[in-house]
Write an enzyme that holds these catalytic residues in place. Structure first.
Site, PDB file in Angstrom:
ATOM      1  CD  GLU B  42      -2.493  -1.561   2.546  1.00  0.00           C
ATOM      2  OE1 GLU B  42      -2.126  -0.903   3.545  1.00  0.00           O
ATOM      3  OE2 GLU B  42      -3.270  -2.521   2.620  1.00  0.00           O
ATOM      4  CD  GLU B  73      -3.633  -4.919   4.825  1.00  0.00           C
ATOM      5  OE1 GLU B  73      -4.861  -5.098   4.702  1.00  0.00           O
ATOM      6  OE2 GLU B  73      -3.124  -3.800   4.963  1.00  0.00           O
ATOM      7  CG  PHE B  96       1.704   0.385  10.819  1.00  0.00           C
ATOM      8  CD1 PHE B  96       1.271   1.069   9.701  1.00  0.00           C
ATOM      9  CD2 PHE B  96       2.128   1.128  11.919  1.00  0.00           C
ATOM     10  CE1 PHE B  96       1.279   2.461   9.653  1.00  0.00           C
ATOM     11  CE2 PHE B  96       2.129   2.519  11.896  1.00  0.00           C
ATOM     12  CZ  PHE B  96       1.708   3.185  10.764  1.00  0.00           C
ATOM     13  CB  ALA B  97       4.664  -5.600  12.429  1.00  0.00           C
ATOM     14  CG  ASP B  98       1.156  -2.645  14.962  1.00  0.00           C
ATOM     15  OD1 ASP B  98       2.001  -2.183  14.174  1.00  0.00           O
ATOM     16  OD2 ASP B  98       1.208  -2.504  16.187  1.00  0.00           O
ATOM     17  CG  PHE B  99      -1.801  -2.929   9.508  1.00  0.00           C
ATOM     18  CD1 PHE B  99      -1.557  -2.066   8.455  1.00  0.00           C
ATOM     19  CD2 PHE B  99      -2.141  -2.384  10.738  1.00  0.00           C
ATOM     20  CE1 PHE B  99      -1.652  -0.681   8.622  1.00  0.00           C
ATOM     21  CE2 PHE B  99      -2.239  -1.010  10.926  1.00  0.00           C
ATOM     22  CZ  PHE B  99      -1.992  -0.159   9.863  1.00  0.00           C
ATOM     23  CG  HIS B 142      -1.196   2.247  14.202  1.00  0.00           C
ATOM     24  ND1 HIS B 142      -2.427   2.207  14.802  1.00  0.00           N
ATOM     25  CD2 HIS B 142      -1.414   2.267  12.868  1.00  0.00           C
ATOM     26  CE1 HIS B 142      -3.359   2.211  13.871  1.00  0.00           C
ATOM     27  NE2 HIS B 142      -2.783   2.253  12.692  1.00  0.00           N
TER      28      HIS B 142
END
Lengths: 337, 344, 83
Positions: B42, B73, B96-99, B142
């Site tokens: 993205e 994703e 973001f790894a959080d996603f 985040h």
């Protein structure tokens, strides 16, 4: 118009798939009586059989060759057979043997045959994104191969499916999504969980054609798939193809189907797509003796595959630590260098 | 398996690069060398990546090589899996790894497991890049690193560069690897204008290509008294702590893990056998993660060498927003100094 | 021969109303070799980042504005001793 030869080939594949599922049911139930112990017997674990859904497999795969990619869900055997997966090795995999397609590591829900670009996976709708990816690769390489993602009607509410429709549409990728609508997501009837009338209706929201084949008929599927696969191959993007089928057995082996009204089960038994195609062949002048010959051949092929599989060795326990990576400088457990 | 250029050592290159530029340097070189390498994510086209991970690529490559995708994703990470299984070498970015939560199935059930489940019949030669880390007030959803999560689940290699030099070498290795590699880059080390980096991540970077083998930790500072094992941003905090401690006569060895899967146990053991004292510093949640793993490996293999051990990590709390709260949970230089002093 | 790296030459057109900037990053050490066109440093004008490329080949003799240093439009950023 579908040639007699094509009809005959489809018939043979459907009979093979039906026989295969019936025989696997027998093999599976062995050792699990009297109280159903899922991990006992020669085929342990879950088993999802596709008796009654053969038309969706053969009608589409008739237009595919080895270079086209197919992903299938947890009910894969009929699609695998139609795609040309190695039947003895697939069977050995289902029996958990060392010489199975996946060395016994995947089992019935995780069959991979890269020679014909077939893979199936057990998480609902999650075969859709990789199929889109295979289509993306074909597109980038300027090849005319296509990808087909199979899913059940219960999967059309899952994000992975919806995201895949959008990505395929916005990038105009050569992929066909084939929904096998057998009305039941385990015990949940389609109209109780999905708000649109049929899965094909989902396509409109994604700017792609949605085609519904509402009778369980291999020839109807063949004709609809010819358009859909052709569209993809010609660079005209994805299609959502929605096929009515009838699940003749339970969701998984062991499912007593207490939730299913008797009339529904009886209807599934009556609307047999194989009998329908047999009638079509008879109308084309094919005699019952030839149909019997095809059936015998199919049965023999299935028996040979099962016999071969049951003769294969079990895997060496040490092999459990291998194949995590192809570049296996790392041991699986402990991950040391 | 593809050929790898050997690691020429830190060397004496004339140019220094930020970590983001070094990363892009490697990606561009790999894309030039092989048409089958492409980057998908993205805001990676015109924006150049929210954290500069693709900055400048669009000047050289077409939009079909550097692809913006819809916010989906599961679809595009899964598509990368499918393309990789077809033999391409995609680099897919989770912003973001959080996603990873929204596409975790494609990551840990498909990307990471297809090789094994197929008995090696297929492989997945893709890179999954993702931005990690906090302390710029982006709060609980985040700011995570999730090093433990990605390392714990079998079937994916995991690397964490802390310098520009390492970033380039690890990216070359990751792209050339025939297995899935999760490449976790810390936002604050990238050298972004609006998130200034500390001293340390900007290093000399050779012009020529080189690959740093996966599974090799790097002793960033040799020392005799205490072993500090860490990764990512905290390599630089540990180096600052080491300087402070040196004033007090304590000589700290700082080991940058660089690679979580495969994991370089030997380098850690050698160090602890020398010093006897182990401090593990991690920007991930303390329980059931990296710090516990490091201590366990040392305890298993060299229990007699281990005199004292201290873990410094995020406590098991969601990361708070307000500055004093966030500083409280994220290990600071002082926390590392205190931990070293406590084991000494 | 010494060549000045003049910030005026790199000022973006749409930042006409801004006079101040920061050197966000230097990419070459003092005494380091550069070829013409290599990226010398990165300046930041409000939110916009601009790459400053070496006008000549040679050695970076001096970083006149240090890293994180502020400067005004038209200031000399660095000096190159041309080869």
């Amino acid at each position: 118009m579908v040639s007699v030869n094509t009809q005959r080939e489809m018939y043979e594949q459907m009979v093979t798939a039906r026989r295969y599922e019936q025989r696997l049911q027998e093999e599976y139930l062995e050792g699990k009586q009297p109280a159903f112990d899922i991990s006992a017997g020669p085929i342990p674990g879950e088993l999802h059989l596709a008796a009654g859904q053969e038309a969706a497999a053969v009608g589409v795969c008739a237009h595919l060759d080895d270079d086209d990619t197919v992903t299938a869900p947890h009910r894969p055997h009929h699609v695998a057979i139609a795609k040309g997966v190695d039947l003895p090795k697939m069977t050995a995999e289902i029996f958990g043997r060392e010489t199975g397609l996946c060395k016994g590591k995947g089992g019935h829900m995780h069959l991979f045959d890269p020679d014909v670009n077939f893979a199936c996976s057990g998480i609902i709708a999650q075969g859709c994104p990789p199929a889109v990816g295979a289509a993306m690769a074909a597109d980038k390489r300027n090849e005319d191969s296509v990808a087909v993602a199979y899913l059940g009607e219960g999967a059309v509410d899952q994000g992975a499916f919806l995201e895949s429709l959008n990505l395929a549409a916005v990038q105009n990728l050569p992929v066909v999504f084939v929904v096998e609508d057998n009305d039941w997501a385990i015990s949940m009837p389609q109209d109780r969980v999905t708000d649109v009338d049929t899965p094909a209706d989902r396509a409109g929201g994604f700017d792609m054609p949605g085609v519904r084949v509402d009778h369980d008929d291999a020839i109807a599927v063949y004709e609809a798939a010819r358009d859909a696969v052709g569209r993809a191959r010609n660079g005209n993007g994805p299609t959502l193809l929605d096929v009515q089928v009838h699940r003749r057995m339970g969701h998984f082996m062991g499912d007593a189907e207490a939730y299913r009204p008797d009339e529904d089960s009886e209807r599934a038994q009556r609307l047999d797509s194989i009998e329908r195609l047999a009638d079509d062949l008879r109308a084309e002048g094919i005699g019952d003796d030839e149909l019997d010959e095809i059936r015998d051949r199919a049965e023999e092929r299935v028996e040979d595959a099962i016999a071969w599989a049951k003769d294969q060795p079990e895997p060496d326990p040490a092999a459990a630590h291998e194949d995590v990576f192809v570049d296996d400088t790392t041991a699986a457990s402990g991950g040391e260098d | 398996m593809s050929e790898r250029a050997t690691d020429p050592g830190t060397g004496d290159a004339d140019r220094e690069l930020t970590m983001s530029r070094a990363m892009v340097d490697a990606v561009a070189a790999e894309m030039r060398a092989d048409d089958e390498v492409f980057y998908v994510g993205e805001d990676v086209q015109d924006y150049g990546g929210i954290f500069d991970s693709t900055e400048g690529l669009l000047d050289e490559f077409d939009r079909d090589r550097v692809m913006d995708v819809p916010i989906s994703e599961t679809a595009y990470v899964g598509a990368a899996v499918g393309a990789a299984q077809a033999g391409m070498r995609p680099i897919a970015e989770i912003m973001f790894a959080d996603f990873v939560g929204v596409c975790l199935d494609q990551v840990y059930n498909q990307m990471a497991k297809n090789t094994y489940m197929s008995g090696g019949a297929v492989n997945v030669p893709m890179v999954l890049t993702t931005a990690v880390g906090g302390e710029y007030n982006d709060a609980a959803q985040h700011s995570q690193t999730l090093y433990g999560l990605f390392s714990h689940l079998p079937g994916m290699k995991v690397v964490v560069p802390s310098t520009a030099y390492d970033a380039k070498g690890l990216m070359h290795a990751a792209v050339r690897d025939d297995d899935p590699v999760v490449y976790m880059f810390h936002k604050r080390l990238m050298g972004i204008g609006w998130m200034p980096a500390p001293e340390g991540p900007k290093t000399p970077v050779p012009d020529e290509e080189y690959a740093i083998p996966l599974g090799e930790a790097d002793v960033k500072r040799e020392g005799e008294d205490v072993t500090v094992v860490t990764l990512g941003l905290h390599v630089h905090r540990a180096m600052q702590a080491a300087e402070q401690l040196a004033d007090g006569g304590v000589d700290t060895e700082v080991i940058d893990l660089r690679s979580l899967v495969p994991f370089d146990t030997e380098t850690v053991l050698e160090s602890v056998e020398k010093t006897g004292k182990l401090v593990v510093v991690d920007e991930d949640y303390q329980s059931f993660g990296v710090t516990g793993e490091v201590v366990a490996r040392v305890a298993e293999r060299a229990p007699d060498s281990l005199e004292a051990v201290e873990r410094v990590a995020l406590p098991d709390v969601p990361i708070p927003f307000s500055r004093p709260l966030e500083k409280e949970v994220n290990p600071q230089v002082d926390d590392i100094v205190a931990a070293v002093e406590s084991v000494e | 021969m010494t060549v000045d790296v003049d910030s005026e030459a790199y000022w973006p057109a749409d930042a006409d109303d801004v006079d101040e900037a920061v050197v966000a990053n230097w990419f070459v050490r003092e005494g380091g070799r550069v070829d013409a066109g290599d990226t010398l440093c990165e300046i930041q004008i409000e939110k916009v980042s601009v790459d400053v490329d070496a006008p000549e080949s040679g050695t970076l003799a001096e970083r006149v504005v240090p890293e994180s240093g502020e400067f005004r439009r038209g200031d000399v950023l660095g000096r190159i001793e041309s080869a």
